[in-house]
Design a protein around this motif. Structure first.
Motif, short mmCIF file in Angstrom:
data_model
loop_
_atom_site.label_atom_id
_atom_site.label_comp_id
_atom_site.label_asym_id
_atom_site.label_seq_id
_atom_site.Cartn_x
_atom_site.Cartn_y
_atom_site.Cartn_z
N HIS A 268 0.91 -1.15 0.05
CA HIS A 268 -0.03 -0.04 0.09
C HIS A 268 0.91 1.22 0.10
O HIS A 268 0.74 2.22 -0.84
CB HIS A 268 -0.80 -0.22 1.42
N GLN A 269 1.90 1.20 0.80
CA GLN A 269 2.72 2.29 0.96
C GLN A 269 3.41 2.71 -0.54
O GLN A 269 3.48 3.54 -0.97
CB GLN A 269 4.10 2.25 1.90
N LEU A 275 1.63 6.81 -7.13
CA LEU A 275 0.44 7.62 -7.66
C LEU A 275 0.77 9.20 -7.13
O LEU A 275 0.50 9.91 -7.74
CB LEU A 275 -0.99 7.24 -6.75
N THR A 276 1.39 9.37 -5.98
CA THR A 276 1.66 10.65 -5.73
C THR A 276 2.56 11.30 -6.75
O THR A 276 2.43 12.59 -7.10
CB THR A 276 2.15 10.81 -4.37
N GLU A 277 3.96 10.55 -6.82
CA GLU A 277 4.88 11.09 -7.82
C GLU A 277 4.51 11.16 -9.20
O GLU A 277 4.96 11.88 -9.91
CB GLU A 277 6.24 10.43 -7.43
N LEU A 278 3.53 10.48 -9.49
CA LEU A 278 2.72 10.65 -10.82
C LEU A 278 2.00 11.74 -10.98
O LEU A 278 1.28 11.99 -12.08
CB LEU A 278 2.20 9.30 -11.20
N HIS A 279 1.44 12.51 -9.75
CA HIS A 279 0.67 13.55 -9.73
C HIS A 279 -0.71 13.14 -10.04
O HIS A 279 -1.39 13.69 -10.86
CB HIS A 279 1.26 14.75 -10.65
N ILE A 280 -1.29 11.97 -9.66
CA ILE A 280 -2.69 11.38 -10.04
C ILE A 280 -3.52 12.07 -9.09
O ILE A 280 -3.38 12.24 -7.77
CB ILE A 280 -2.78 9.89 -9.70
N ASN A 281 -4.70 12.76 -9.60
CA ASN A 281 -5.55 13.60 -8.92
C ASN A 281 -6.58 12.56 -8.23
O ASN A 281 -6.84 11.49 -8.92
CB ASN A 281 -6.43 14.64 -9.57
N ILE A 284 -5.69 9.34 -3.21
CA ILE A 284 -4.69 8.33 -3.30
C ILE A 284 -4.58 7.19 -2.55
O ILE A 284 -4.73 6.00 -2.88
CB ILE A 284 -3.15 9.00 -2.93
N ASN A 285 -4.98 7.51 -1.29
CA ASN A 285 -5.24 6.24 -0.31
C ASN A 285 -6.34 5.03 -0.97
O ASN A 285 -5.86 3.95 -0.79
CB ASN A 285 -5.73 6.79 1.17
N GLU A 286 -7.34 5.53 -1.30
CA GLU A 286 -8.46 4.63 -1.82
C GLU A 286 -7.91 4.03 -3.01
O GLU A 286 -8.22 2.84 -3.19
CB GLU A 286 -9.75 5.40 -1.94
N SER A 295 -4.86 -5.57 -0.08
CA SER A 295 -4.10 -6.52 0.56
C SER A 295 -2.60 -6.37 -0.09
O SER A 295 -2.18 -5.29 -0.23
CB SER A 295 -4.51 -8.18 0.26
N ASN A 296 -1.91 -7.59 -0.58
CA ASN A 296 -0.85 -7.49 -1.49
C ASN A 296 -1.15 -8.28 -2.93
O ASN A 296 -0.13 -8.73 -3.48
CB ASN A 296 0.49 -8.19 -0.67
#
Length: 365
Positions: A268-269, A275-281, A284-286, A295-296
């Motif tokens: 998850h981390q 997603l954050t570094e790809l600047h996805i709007n 992010i958590n969900e 899960s994994n």
């Protein structure tokens, strides 16, 4: 006696010379009369010839018409002018000439063109999702006209280019001909009743506006190394190098097994950071939870779809359009206004060139 003889001699000579003069005059008069008659006949023949030529000219003028291509081109120019297609006369003429050859290829007659224009004037053709060619068959009731429209859909006339760098795309001319009040806006391909529409044909690419391949490689390297094992590049500039192409279909099973080696929290981390570094709007958590199935359990298709949705929304905002129309080959037209409707499109391939500074993205259909 001698004087009498001389008198007789002189008389006969004078008479003879007078007779000769008279005969000569008569002979001269005869040819003159004949020549006058002959000249008169000649003049009559010339007059007759002239009259014949004049009558021929009149017949020719009556029968002769414009060359067939000129008739078609003139008519097509009128159609273009009526639909406000082409900014000036020379551009309209250029487009009409391209249309003329499509008339020849499909056997479209002047009567067919009259029927098409009349039909479009009397009733409105509306583009719908699905098979465009079946829609046109129903509308015009003619497979020949549908074939003509198919040929037009492939045209990309220079007469519709708004600038050297803004070329006309496929289906644009077809749309403008079928929808009389549509026009080219300052942004987007078509404006139709106040709705801005972006038109696409086949092999549609939906790209990130600001993310290039080399940057994507740098981001994935920093997040996944050494948490999971990457894949080895088999060809190209990076041949033999280890990279993290988590988006590629051929490596899906490899990364599913690799993420299984880490805890759900670690997975998850990693995904949240990516997603954050790809600047996805968005949340992010969900989104990270969905990608890892809480899960994994790595879900590659969900990851790809999240990137696609984000890039679509940003592209739509940047280009200021209301609808995206994807024609493909015309048998399955898609009209998309939001990400929910975007789910109708399949991702058919990736455009991630991680060794180059090209914007990354997806091929969709």
């Amino acid at each position: 006696m001698e004087s009498i003889l001389e008198g007789i001699g002189n008389l006969s000579i004078d008479n003879f010379s007078n007779a000769n003069l008279t005969n000569t005059k008569k002979e001269e008069q005869i040819p003159k009369e004949e020549s006058i008659k002959h000249e008169g006949k000649k003049k009559k023949k010339k007059i007759k010839k002239k009259n014949k030529n004049k009558s021929k000219e009149n017949v020719t003028q009556t029968v002769a018409t414009k060359p067939m291509h000129k008739v078609y081109v003139d008519y097509l120019v009128q159609w273009l002018q009526e639909n406000k297609i082409g900014k000036n006369e020379s551009k309209r003429l250029s487009i009409a000439r391209e249309l003329f050859w499509k008339c020849c290829d499909t056997g479209i007659t002047e009567e067919d063109l009259l029927f098409i224009r009349k039909k479009l004037t009397e009733s409105e053709f509306v583009f719908q999702p699905g098979d465009l060619w079946k829609q046109l068959d129903t509308f015009f009731g003619s497979s020949k006209i549908t074939n003509f429209m198919k040929q037009i859909s492939e045209l990309t006339p220079t007469g519709l280019n708004t600038s050297p760098n803004a070329c006309c795309g496929k289906y644009e001319l077809l749309y403008r001909l079928l929808r009389k009040n549509s026009f080219q806006p300052n942004k987007g391909d078509i404006s139709d009743n106040g709705v801005i529409i972006e038109l696409k044909g086949q092999e549609v690419r939906m790209l990130s506006h600001d993310l290039v391949g080399t940057k994507y490689k740098s981001i994935t390297d920093s997040i996944f190394n050494p948490m999971i094992k990457g894949n080895i590049v088999k060809s190209g500039k990076l041949k033999g190098k280890i990279v993290f192409e988590v988006e590629k279909k051929q490596h899906c099973l490899h990364y599913q097994s690799q993420f299984k080696c880490r805890t759900p929290e670690e997975c998850h981390q990693m995904m949240s950071q990516l997603l954050t570094e790809l600047h996805i709007n968005g949340n992010i958590n969900e989104m990270a939870k969905k990608i890892m199935n809480n899960s994994n359990d790595y879900q590659q298709e969900i990851y790809k779809r999240i990137l696609l949705n984000d890039w679509f929304e940003k592209y739509k905002a940047r280009m200021s359009f209301d609808k995206l129309m994807i024609f493909g080959d015309g048998t399955n037209v898609k009209i998309i206004e939001n990400t929910e409707q975007l789910s109708r499109c399949r991702i058919t391939g990736d455009y991630f060139r991680i060794a180059h500074s090209y914007n990354i993205g997806w091929y969709i259909q």
